[in-house]
Design a protein around this motif. Structure first.
Motif, PDB file in Angstrom:
ATOM      1  N   ASP A 130       0.758  -1.136   0.003  1.00  0.00           N
ATOM      2  CA  ASP A 130       0.090   0.022  -0.036  1.00  0.00           C
ATOM      3  C   ASP A 130       0.896   1.249  -0.023  1.00  0.00           C
ATOM      4  N   SER A 131       2.368   1.061   0.021  1.00  0.00           N
ATOM      5  CA  SER A 131       2.954   2.119  -0.265  1.00  0.00           C
ATOM      6  C   SER A 131       3.768   2.091  -1.546  1.00  0.00           C
ATOM      7  N   ASP A 132       3.108   1.307  -2.461  1.00  0.00           N
ATOM      8  CA  ASP A 132       3.659   1.383  -3.953  1.00  0.00           C
ATOM      9  C   ASP A 132       5.064   0.459  -3.829  1.00  0.00           C
ATOM     10  N   GLY A 133       5.506  -0.267  -2.638  1.00  0.00           N
ATOM     11  CA  GLY A 133       6.596  -0.927  -2.870  1.00  0.00           C
ATOM     12  C   GLY A 133       6.260  -2.476  -3.369  1.00  0.00           C
ATOM     13  N   VAL A 134       7.327  -2.808  -3.981  1.00  0.00           N
ATOM     14  CA  VAL A 134       7.052  -4.105  -4.511  1.00  0.00           C
ATOM     15  C   VAL A 134       7.886  -5.388  -3.943  1.00  0.00           C
ATOM     16  N   VAL A 135       7.425  -6.573  -3.973  1.00  0.00           N
ATOM     17  CA  VAL A 135       8.039  -7.646  -3.541  1.00  0.00           C
ATOM     18  C   VAL A 135       7.875  -8.701  -4.850  1.00  0.00           C
ATOM     19  N   VAL A 136       9.339  -9.268  -5.375  1.00  0.00           N
ATOM     20  CA  VAL A 136       9.337 -10.138  -6.070  1.00  0.00           C
ATOM     21  C   VAL A 136       8.880 -11.447  -6.010  1.00  0.00           C
ATOM     22  N   ARG A 137       9.650 -11.946  -4.917  1.00  0.00           N
ATOM     23  CA  ARG A 137       9.181 -13.725  -4.521  1.00  0.00           C
ATOM     24  C   ARG A 137       8.279 -13.499  -3.268  1.00  0.00           C
ATOM     25  N   GLY A 138       8.998 -12.948  -2.158  1.00  0.00           N
ATOM     26  CA  GLY A 138       8.366 -13.182  -0.814  1.00  0.00           C
ATOM     27  C   GLY A 138       9.063 -12.341   0.335  1.00  0.00           C
ATOM     28  N   LEU A 139       7.949 -12.627   1.485  1.00  0.00           N
ATOM     29  CA  LEU A 139       8.509 -11.406   2.554  1.00  0.00           C
ATOM     30  C   LEU A 139       8.225 -12.587   3.983  1.00  0.00           C
ATOM     31  N   ARG A 140       8.926 -12.035   4.786  1.00  0.00           N
ATOM     32  CA  ARG A 140       8.730 -12.475   6.080  1.00  0.00           C
ATOM     33  C   ARG A 140       8.857 -11.582   7.366  1.00  0.00           C
ATOM     34  N   VAL A 141       7.863 -12.035   8.261  1.00  0.00           N
ATOM     35  CA  VAL A 141       8.056 -11.054   9.614  1.00  0.00           C
ATOM     36  C   VAL A 141       8.274 -12.210  10.818  1.00  0.00           C
ATOM     37  N   PRO A 142       9.240 -11.757  11.481  1.00  0.00           N
ATOM     38  CA  PRO A 142      10.096 -10.560  11.662  1.00  0.00           C
ATOM     39  C   PRO A 142      11.062 -10.828  10.309  1.00  0.00           C
ATOM     40  N   GLU A 143      12.015  -9.709  10.511  1.00  0.00           N
ATOM     41  CA  GLU A 143      12.753  -9.626   9.272  1.00  0.00           C
ATOM     42  C   GLU A 143      13.903 -10.354   9.049  1.00  0.00           C
ATOM     43  N   GLY A 144      14.388 -11.308  10.191  1.00  0.00           N
ATOM     44  CA  GLY A 144      15.435 -12.201  10.318  1.00  0.00           C
ATOM     45  C   GLY A 144      16.262 -12.013  11.304  1.00  0.00           C
ATOM     46  N   PRO A 145      17.435 -12.804  11.431  1.00  0.00           N
ATOM     47  CA  PRO A 145      18.392 -13.086  12.241  1.00  0.00           C
ATOM     48  C   PRO A 145      19.030 -11.568  12.535  1.00  0.00           C
ATOM     49  N   SER A 146      19.537 -11.093  13.623  1.00  0.00           N
ATOM     50  CA  SER A 146      20.171  -9.963  13.831  1.00  0.00           C
ATOM     51  C   SER A 146      21.343  -9.552  13.052  1.00  0.00           C
ATOM     52  N   GLY A 147      21.818 -10.615  12.770  1.00  0.00           N
ATOM     53  CA  GLY A 147      23.515 -10.582  12.155  1.00  0.00           C
ATOM     54  C   GLY A 147      23.224 -10.022  10.698  1.00  0.00           C
TER      55      GLY A 147
END
Length: 270
Positions: A130-147
């Motif tokens: 809804d901000s006109d951003g695009v995702v080509v394949r996939g997303l996850r929440v949370p964003e991933g490991p802190s490293g």
């Protein structure tokens, strides 16, 4: 030569700095097989300007996943993403070209360049938020490991040098990583509530495939909840999410809508 044989080759600055030999090989193969105009942008503005002035030439990006996402985002915002196929020659550490490999692009410079010349355009889905951003394949929440470094889409170019170093080790793929800290999120798939704020979850993944979004919610103490939808909304306490190779946030709510067959990528024929 016909228009499809005329290429605009945009060589990402990070690729030029970190693997000049692969860039040279790819450029030589492309120039030997087609009429190619070579662009060497050093800034985001130059990258965007090169794409906008491609005319009838077919755009080819030499670079990593972030360069591909930059090109897809620019063409989407200009409403030109569906006008023709985009091509990619992946150049970068293995962890920085995982998305390209998942999409079916050969990871070797010679094989990828030959696919640009002899391959076929394949229609792929897109997730648009809804901000006109695009995702080509996939997303996850949370964003991933802190490293892994957190990168805002608008600041990708300025932080590429440090990101290349942190991405030498392969990043986790789209399936969610189990974490110790629960997250309180409300997840809706086409208006149907899959979990609410009072149901702690370990993570949520969304993958676009076959014209729908495949949603997996992993509750804290229950079996995963799976659903397919054309629109997915995630809301709750301030959260970050990893969309392809980029981390965005914090946000309070975000909706992603599937656009089936919204863009084309040149992949090996057959």
């Amino acid at each position: 030569m016909s228009a499809p044989d005329q290429l605009l080759v945009v060589i990402d600055a990070v690729a030029r700095r970190n693997d000049g030999e692969s860039v040279r090989i790819a450029k030589d193969v492309l120039c030997a097989g087609a009429s190619a105009k070579i662009c060497l942008p050093d800034t985001p503005a130059e990258f965007a300007r090169a794409l906008s002035r491609r005319g009838s030439r077919r755009p080819v990006v030499i670079g990593d996943d972030r360069a591909l996402l930059r090109a897809v985002g620019l063409l989407h915002r200009e409403r030109e993403l569906a006008d023709g196929a985009l091509s990619l020659v992946p150049v970068g550490p293995r962890g920085a070209v995982e998305l390209a490999g998942a999409l079916g692009v050969p990871l070797g410079a010679v094989a990828a360049a030959r696919a640009v010349l002899d391959g076929a355009a394949r229609r792929l889905d897109l997730l648009v938020d809804d901000s006109d951003g695009v995702v080509v394949r996939g997303l996850r929440v949370p964003e991933g490991p802190s490293g892994l470094s957190v990168v805002e889409p608008g600041s990708v170019w300025d932080t590429c040098r440090s990101l290349v170093r942190t991405l030498v080790r392969p990043a986790p793929s789209v399936p969610a990583i189990r974490t110790a800290r629960p997250h309180r999120l409300r997840v809706e798939a086409d208006g149907r509530v899959l979990c609410d704020l009072n149901d702690p979850v370990e993570g949520v993944t969304v993958l676009s495939r076959g014209g729908v979004a495949e949603v997996v919610v992993r509750p804290r103490a229950a079996e995963p909840v799976r659903a397919e939808a054309t629109a997915v909304t995630i809301s709750g306490a301030s959260f970050r999410y990893r969309a392809d190779a980029l981390v965005t946030g914090p946000v309070w709510t975000r909706t992603w809508t599937v656009r089936p067959a919204a863009w084309s990528l040149t992949l090996p024929a057959g």
